[in-house]
Design an enzyme around this catalytic site. Structure first.
Site, mmCIF file in Angstrom:
data_model
loop_
_atom_site.group_PDB
_atom_site.id
_atom_site.type_symbol
_atom_site.label_atom_id
_atom_site.label_comp_id
_atom_site.label_asym_id
_atom_site.label_seq_id
_atom_site.Cartn_x
_atom_site.Cartn_y
_atom_site.Cartn_z
ATOM 1 C CE LYS A 1 -31.443 -33.237 -7.791
ATOM 2 N NZ LYS A 1 -31.838 -33.844 -9.078
ATOM 3 C CG ASP B 1 -26.634 -34.503 -6.089
ATOM 4 O OD1 ASP B 1 -25.949 -33.840 -5.303
ATOM 5 O OD2 ASP B 1 -26.159 -35.029 -7.105
#
Length: 210
Positions: free
Chosen positions: A121, A140
């Site tokens: 991420k 996320d």
DNA sequence: CTCCCGATAT
DNA sequence: ATATCAGGAG
């Protein structure tokens, strides 16, 4: 409407709704973005942006972070939460950047995820926002929630969600789609109380309560 | 899977 | 009081 049509329609509608959608972490160079992104874990960008001006004034280079006193760094980032893990991650990450990459933040997924405290991420955020490289899609908490509500995936694991989204969305939109879903997750499709009545996706969303 | 964690909204 | 916030490591 199949998943691919729904995915592309959602991106199209969200682009109209949020024409200026972008990374909302404040930074002036790649290493600042790395620090800000590590700090953003389980915190809000708004809160991170309250900390970083003073932080970046005190620690100006990757070497400054690498040589930082750990307890002092902890105090400087405390209000972002998870501060012991984050301080250790920032220090060790910048130590590796200085020792292995001559103080420059790498530009490949493979190298970035080897940095301590940097996962897919964070790596996707850095590649997209600092280098404009669409290596993958940053997944996320908001992207996870909205992708599931929109039934673009039925997985909860970030790597699986990323893979599903990458198959549904054209590569040119890989960077913007995260920002769009995050903007929408913050302002309308809020975790605790989704405002389906105000949602531009309520006609195509399988989870819409309208 | 659990742990790390302060600030904010509800 | 409790859920949630641009996650990653063990």
């Amino acid at each position: 409407m199949d998943k691919k049509d729904r995915a592309r329609k959602a991106v199209s509608l969200l682009k109209e709704e949020y024409p200026d959608s972008r990374c909302t972490l404040d930074f002036k160079n790649p290493h600042q973005l790395v620090v800000a992104t590590i700090l953003s874990a389980q915190s809000t960008d708004e809160r991170v942006n309250m900390i970083t001006p003073a932080l970046f004034k005190k620690y100006k280079s990757p070497r400054d972070f690498a040589e930082a006193d750990l307890e002092e760094l902890q105090e400087n980032i405390k209000t972002a939460g998870l501060y012991r893990n984050k301080a250790k991650s920032i220090k060790n990450c910048m130590k590796t950047v200085v020792e292995e990459y001559n103080g420059k933040i790498p530009k490949t997924m493979e190298e970035l995820v080897k940095l301590p405290g940097v996962g897919r991420k964070t790596a996707n955020v850095i590649l997209g926002a600092a280098y404009n490289i669409a290596s993958g899609i940053a997944v996320d908490t908001h992207v996870t929630r909205l992708a599931n509500l929109l039934n673009l995936t039925n997985r909860k694991e970030a790597p699986k969600i990323e893979k599903d989204l990458m198959e549904l969305i054209p590569r040119k939109d890989w960077i913007i789609v995260s920002h769009l879903l995050i903007d929408h997750g913050r302002k309308v499709c809020i975790a605790r109380n989704p405002r389906c009545h105000e949602c531009v996706l309520n006609k195509i969303c399988p989870s819409s309560k309208v």
